[in-house]
Design a protein around this motif. Structure first.
Motif, PDB file in Angstrom:
ATOM      1  N   PRO A 233       2.191  31.943  27.750  1.00 48.92           N
ATOM      2  CA  PRO A 233       1.149  31.271  27.810  1.00 48.92           C
ATOM      3  C   PRO A 233       0.880  30.898  29.244  1.00 48.92           C
ATOM      4  O   PRO A 233      -0.565  31.187  29.800  1.00 48.92           O
ATOM      5  CB  PRO A 233       1.111  30.102  26.958  1.00 48.92           C
ATOM      6  CG  PRO A 233       2.038  30.356  25.811  1.00 48.92           C
ATOM      7  CD  PRO A 233       3.124  31.245  26.474  1.00 48.92           C
ATOM      8  N   GLY A 234       1.759  30.369  29.865  1.00 53.84           N
ATOM      9  CA  GLY A 234       1.545  29.760  31.376  1.00 53.84           C
ATOM     10  C   GLY A 234       1.430  30.956  32.199  1.00 53.84           C
ATOM     11  O   GLY A 234       0.310  30.918  33.040  1.00 53.84           O
ATOM     12  N   ALA A 282       0.441  37.461  48.423  1.00 57.22           N
ATOM     13  CA  ALA A 282       0.946  36.304  48.793  1.00 57.22           C
ATOM     14  C   ALA A 282       0.156  35.277  48.406  1.00 57.22           C
ATOM     15  O   ALA A 282       0.360  33.854  47.859  1.00 57.22           O
ATOM     16  CB  ALA A 282       1.509  35.959  50.270  1.00 57.22           C
ATOM     17  N   ALA A 283      -1.245  35.131  48.563  1.00 56.68           N
ATOM     18  CA  ALA A 283      -2.169  34.113  48.272  1.00 56.68           C
ATOM     19  C   ALA A 283      -2.311  33.880  46.628  1.00 56.68           C
ATOM     20  O   ALA A 283      -2.452  33.020  46.471  1.00 56.68           O
ATOM     21  CB  ALA A 283      -3.392  34.711  48.873  1.00 56.68           C
ATOM     22  N   ALA A 284      -2.212  35.175  46.099  1.00 50.30           N
ATOM     23  CA  ALA A 284      -2.256  35.238  44.454  1.00 50.30           C
ATOM     24  C   ALA A 284      -1.050  34.567  43.926  1.00 50.30           C
ATOM     25  O   ALA A 284      -1.130  33.684  43.096  1.00 50.30           O
ATOM     26  CB  ALA A 284      -2.048  36.629  44.183  1.00 50.30           C
ATOM     27  N   PHE A 285       0.061  34.794  44.676  1.00 50.35           N
ATOM     28  CA  PHE A 285       1.407  33.905  44.355  1.00 50.35           C
ATOM     29  C   PHE A 285       1.220  32.164  44.419  1.00 50.35           C
ATOM     30  O   PHE A 285       1.523  31.356  43.543  1.00 50.35           O
ATOM     31  CB  PHE A 285       2.426  34.362  44.929  1.00 50.35           C
ATOM     32  CG  PHE A 285       3.369  35.591  44.440  1.00 50.35           C
ATOM     33  CD1 PHE A 285       2.873  35.994  43.099  1.00 50.35           C
ATOM     34  CD2 PHE A 285       4.084  36.515  44.980  1.00 50.35           C
ATOM     35  CE1 PHE A 285       3.302  37.308  42.484  1.00 50.35           C
ATOM     36  CE2 PHE A 285       4.210  37.681  44.606  1.00 50.35           C
ATOM     37  CZ  PHE A 285       4.050  37.930  43.402  1.00 50.35           C
ATOM     38  N   ARG A 289       1.440  29.709  41.429  1.00 52.18           N
ATOM     39  CA  ARG A 289       2.180  28.518  41.682  1.00 52.18           C
ATOM     40  C   ARG A 289       1.449  27.191  41.326  1.00 52.18           C
ATOM     41  O   ARG A 289       2.198  26.311  40.610  1.00 52.18           O
ATOM     42  CB  ARG A 289       2.999  28.523  42.812  1.00 52.18           C
ATOM     43  CG  ARG A 289       4.293  29.478  42.905  1.00 52.18           C
ATOM     44  CD  ARG A 289       5.086  29.352  44.189  1.00 52.18           C
ATOM     45  NE  ARG A 289       4.432  29.372  45.296  1.00 52.18           N
ATOM     46  CZ  ARG A 289       4.484  30.306  45.906  1.00 52.18           C
ATOM     47  NH1 ARG A 289       5.134  31.512  45.829  1.00 52.18           N
ATOM     48  NH2 ARG A 289       3.832  30.513  47.297  1.00 52.18           N
ATOM     49  N   ALA A 290       0.457  27.067  41.923  1.00 58.48           N
ATOM     50  CA  ALA A 290      -0.471  25.987  41.639  1.00 58.48           C
ATOM     51  C   ALA A 290      -0.797  25.592  40.185  1.00 58.48           C
ATOM     52  O   ALA A 290      -1.068  24.562  39.717  1.00 58.48           O
ATOM     53  CB  ALA A 290      -1.484  25.733  42.945  1.00 58.48           C
ATOM     54  N   ALA A 291      -1.248  26.807  39.608  1.00 59.91           N
ATOM     55  CA  ALA A 291      -1.703  26.441  38.411  1.00 59.91           C
ATOM     56  C   ALA A 291      -0.575  26.524  37.498  1.00 59.91           C
ATOM     57  O   ALA A 291      -0.747  25.661  36.314  1.00 59.91           O
ATOM     58  CB  ALA A 291      -2.093  28.286  37.626  1.00 59.91           C
TER      59      ALA A 291
END
Length: 294
Positions: A233-234, A282-285, A289-291
């Protein structure tokens, strides 16, 4: 120039501060040397100071009584150096016992403080040794404590006791023979560290073979659950935070069973450079990570 009386006062002041921390004078040797220079009280002086403490709660009198008997604590503490504990710590605990003795000292009983204080000094040192000698307490009853502090001395040449010797020691100390045998085993048992030293990677420590494979260690269970949550789910929630192109790039690069697409393949698909695909990835990662952290 400082006169002798001023020097003694300065010495007493420093020693008063060092009673709770014998190392405060620099070294334990310096402390012992200073203690041995202090004058011994006469019976009349001791009685006078005792009455001042008892009748008027004179703290200066208490200080003088304590300082004059610090050498007694040093002498008694030397008897317990074989337990592997720091001499300064033994002296510190003995000083606590001395202070308790001074507080309870009655000069009208006709008993010198030195005789009265021995019991309190030894009691505090005994308690400290039992509390700190090993992580696992080995002397929890009165009989065990008696054996703990006498058995080493009574064992001939440190050899294993035979039944006759066990019975003789039990009679002398007024304890059960089985208590003698049990304490002998506990005193002679070799201590073994649970984990191997950090600088010895090849050491085979008990932690390597005492774990139960049928029982999952709690931290490992929590770690596995967290990993499952991120992969299930994460991860799905994090992907939903991305725009369509970013999500496509992440899924094509990292979520494919066949190894995934290359930067150049995705660059050709979107008509941009491979470096631009790397920047989008990189921006997607960073967003994912923040989510996941939230």
């Amino acid at each position: 120039m400082t006169n002798p009386s001023q020097s003694l006062a300065l010495s007493n002041t420093a020693l008063t501060a060092a009673i709770s921390n014998p190392g405060a004078l620099g070294t334990i040797e310096a402390y012992i040397a200073a203690v041995n220079r202090l004058p011994v009280l006469s019976a009349e002086q001791e009685t006078e100071l005792g009455k001042r403490l008892r009748d008027a709660a004179d703290l200066d009198a208490a200080r003088e009584l304590i300082l004059s008997h610090l050498r007694l604590v040093v002498s008694i503490s030397r008897q317990y150096l074989g337990y592997g504990l720091a001499h300064a710590d033994l002296i510190q605990e003995g000083n606590i016992g001395l202070m308790k003795a001074v507080k309870r000292f009655d000069p009208d009983r006709g008993v010198r403080l030195v005789s009265f204080a021995v019991h309190w000094i030894k009691a505090e040192i005994h308690e400290y040794i039992v509390r700190n000698w090993r992580m696992v307490k080995i002397a929890t009853t009165k009989a065990q404590r008696k054996l703990f502090f006498n058995l080493r001395r009574m064992r001939p040449d440190g050899q294993t006791l035979d039944p006759a010797q066990v019975d003789a020691i039990a009679r002398e100390l007024n304890v059960r023979p089985e208590d003698v045998s049990e304490m002998e085993v506990r005193l002679t048992g070799r201590e073994l560290a649970l984990e191997a030293p950090q600088d010895d990677e090849d050491a085979f420590a008990p932690v390597s073979y005492l774990s139960d494979d049928g029982m999952q260690e709690p931290s490992n269970v929590l770690e596995r659950r967290a990993a499952d949550a991120l992969q299930g789910p994460g991860l799905g929630k994090a992907l939903e935070m991305l725009d369509a192109r970013s999500r496509r790039i992440v899924e094509a690069r990292w979520l494919q069973d066949d190894g995934g697409a290359t930067l150049h393949e995705l660059a050709a698909e979107y008509g941009v450079s491979a470096e631009r695909i790397r920047q989008i990835e990189a921006a997607a990662f960073k967003k994912m990570r923040a989510a996941l952290a939230g």
